[in-house]
Design an enzyme around this catalytic site. Sequence first.
Site, PDB file in Angstrom:
ATOM      1  N   ASP A 186      29.972  -9.192  -8.786  1.00 54.37           N
ATOM      2  CA  ASP A 186      29.063  -8.671  -9.949  1.00 54.37           C
ATOM      3  C   ASP A 186      27.891  -7.792  -9.221  1.00 54.37           C
ATOM      4  O   ASP A 186      27.278  -7.199 -10.155  1.00 54.37           O
ATOM      5  CB  ASP A 186      28.641  -9.688 -10.942  1.00 54.37           C
ATOM      6  CG  ASP A 186      27.754 -10.691 -10.183  1.00 54.37           C
ATOM      7  OD1 ASP A 186      27.578 -10.673  -8.975  1.00 54.37           O
ATOM      8  OD2 ASP A 186      27.219 -11.673 -11.142  1.00 54.37           O
ATOM      9  N   SER A 187      27.807  -7.734  -8.233  1.00 56.44           N
ATOM     10  CA  SER A 187      26.924  -6.558  -7.251  1.00 56.44           C
ATOM     11  C   SER A 187      27.420  -5.248  -7.894  1.00 56.44           C
ATOM     12  O   SER A 187      26.814  -4.287  -7.486  1.00 56.44           O
ATOM     13  CB  SER A 187      27.139  -6.787  -5.860  1.00 56.44           C
ATOM     14  OG  SER A 187      28.493  -6.711  -5.303  1.00 56.44           O
ATOM     15  N   ASP A 214      34.115 -12.370  -9.318  1.00 60.41           N
ATOM     16  CA  ASP A 214      33.008 -13.165  -9.653  1.00 60.41           C
ATOM     17  C   ASP A 214      33.062 -13.394 -11.213  1.00 60.41           C
ATOM     18  O   ASP A 214      33.785 -12.685 -12.057  1.00 60.41           O
ATOM     19  CB  ASP A 214      31.688 -12.095  -9.668  1.00 60.41           C
ATOM     20  CG  ASP A 214      31.015 -12.483  -8.088  1.00 60.41           C
ATOM     21  OD1 ASP A 214      31.203 -13.633  -7.702  1.00 60.41           O
ATOM     22  OD2 ASP A 214      29.932 -11.937  -7.950  1.00 60.41           O
ATOM     23  N   LYS A 259      34.618 -16.974  -8.376  1.00 53.50           N
ATOM     24  CA  LYS A 259      33.177 -17.437  -7.932  1.00 53.50           C
ATOM     25  C   LYS A 259      32.084 -17.463  -8.808  1.00 53.50           C
ATOM     26  O   LYS A 259      32.122 -16.667  -9.715  1.00 53.50           O
ATOM     27  CB  LYS A 259      32.679 -16.472  -6.762  1.00 53.50           C
ATOM     28  CG  LYS A 259      31.129 -17.108  -6.130  1.00 53.50           C
ATOM     29  CD  LYS A 259      31.120 -16.047  -4.918  1.00 53.50           C
ATOM     30  CE  LYS A 259      30.789 -14.640  -4.887  1.00 53.50           C
ATOM     31  NZ  LYS A 259      29.507 -14.234  -5.665  1.00 53.50           N
ATOM     32  N   GLU A 312      27.927 -19.086  -9.671  1.00 53.14           N
ATOM     33  CA  GLU A 312      26.775 -19.325  -9.320  1.00 53.14           C
ATOM     34  C   GLU A 312      26.002 -20.905  -9.846  1.00 53.14           C
ATOM     35  O   GLU A 312      26.377 -20.830 -10.925  1.00 53.14           O
ATOM     36  CB  GLU A 312      25.836 -18.191  -9.480  1.00 53.14           C
ATOM     37  CG  GLU A 312      26.135 -16.898  -8.783  1.00 53.14           C
ATOM     38  CD  GLU A 312      25.096 -15.764  -9.042  1.00 53.14           C
ATOM     39  OE1 GLU A 312      23.955 -16.021  -9.465  1.00 53.14           O
ATOM     40  OE2 GLU A 312      25.473 -14.643  -8.728  1.00 53.14           O
ATOM     41  N   GLU A 344      23.967 -17.626   0.005  1.00 51.40           N
ATOM     42  CA  GLU A 344      23.255 -16.309   0.409  1.00 51.40           C
ATOM     43  C   GLU A 344      21.594 -16.499   0.572  1.00 51.40           C
ATOM     44  O   GLU A 344      21.062 -17.243  -0.221  1.00 51.40           O
ATOM     45  CB  GLU A 344      23.212 -15.402  -1.065  1.00 51.40           C
ATOM     46  CG  GLU A 344      22.457 -14.236  -1.140  1.00 51.40           C
ATOM     47  CD  GLU A 344      22.945 -13.323  -2.249  1.00 51.40           C
ATOM     48  OE1 GLU A 344      23.961 -13.632  -2.790  1.00 51.40           O
ATOM     49  OE2 GLU A 344      22.195 -12.190  -2.407  1.00 51.40           O
TER      50      GLU A 344
HETATM   51  O1  KIV Z   1      28.415  -9.967  -6.317  1.00 52.39           O
HETATM   52  C1  KIV Z   1      28.328  -9.892  -4.852  1.00 52.39           C
HETATM   53  O2  KIV Z   1      28.393  -8.941  -4.097  1.00 52.39           O
HETATM   54  C2  KIV Z   1      28.125 -11.330  -4.308  1.00 52.39           C
HETATM   55  C3  KIV Z   1      27.822 -11.352  -2.654  1.00 52.39           C
HETATM   56  C4  KIV Z   1      26.410 -10.651  -2.403  1.00 52.39           C
HETATM   57  C5  KIV Z   1      28.017 -12.532  -2.145  1.00 52.39           C
HETATM   58  O3  KIV Z   1      28.201 -12.051  -5.016  1.00 52.39           O
HETATM   59 NA    NA Z   2      27.974 -11.851  -7.078  1.00 50.98          NA
END
Ligand code: KIV
Ligand code: NA
Length: 263
Positions: free
Chosen positions: A44-45, A83, A112, A114, A181
């Site tokens: 989600d970056s 994500d 993934k 959080e 992280e």
């Molecule tokens: O969204 C992302 O790019 C991430 C990484 C920084 C681990 O979760």
């Molecule tokens: Na992320």
Amino acid sequence: MKTTVSTLHKMAAEGRKITMMTCYDASFATLLDTAGVDILLVGDSLGMVIQGGDSTLPVTQQEMEYHVRCVARGTKNALVLGDMTFGAYQQSPQQAFENASRLIQAGAHMVKLEGGAYMAETVRFLVERGVPVCAHIGLTPQFVNAFGGYKVQGRSEDDARRIVEDARTLADAGASMVLMECVPAPLAREITEVVRVPTIGIGAGPDVSGQVLVLYDALGVYPGKKARFVKNFMAEAGSIQGAVEAYVNAVRDGSFPAAEHCF
Ligand code: KIV
Ligand code: NA
């Protein structure tokens, strides 16, 4: 050969470093896949590097599904990790499964999410229903408002103990991987020794099962101040393919991250 959950566990057990990079489209997926990146993280970056936002919070699950679909089309061997977005899994295990299943249908092999030990029930709910989960702990960017910025986590002894317990609890609940992280390198090493699943680090030092970087950071195309844990692999390589290969080699031979990239 296709990278699977069992491949990753085998690599970690044999001490072969796992390589992960973020990826948001089919063309880069093919390039990264060809260069031997084991895991393509549709992170989600993308809210920052693709959409130009200042956090990951506005990204929607529909946007993630779109990018996962693009990446999956360009991928042959890598494991595609997608994500879960802010607001799409915190409410209940049922909500998490509904959104995770759509990400899997779009082409992700693992999702993934959080959060700490309190996410264990959700992790178990997903895993029991066929959705492998990577648990993201430490600096969890979806908590930016709660943290009051992007700060290294686990610096105090109390915080460090809590993060170790988070990792242990999430792995016990069935998480296939733990991603850490921005935590001090000795804490990441301790967690890697404690949990029985592969660990992936970003700003977490060298003593983890594998590393991840945001693609645009590694290529030096993301504007703004470079975070301490980032290395611009483009500077020396001269081509995108070369930079990605240099990253893969540096993770495999342990030369990345160096001390200068660690907390
Ligand atoms: O969204 C992302 O790019 C991430 C990484 C920084 C681990 O979760
Ligand atoms: Na992320």
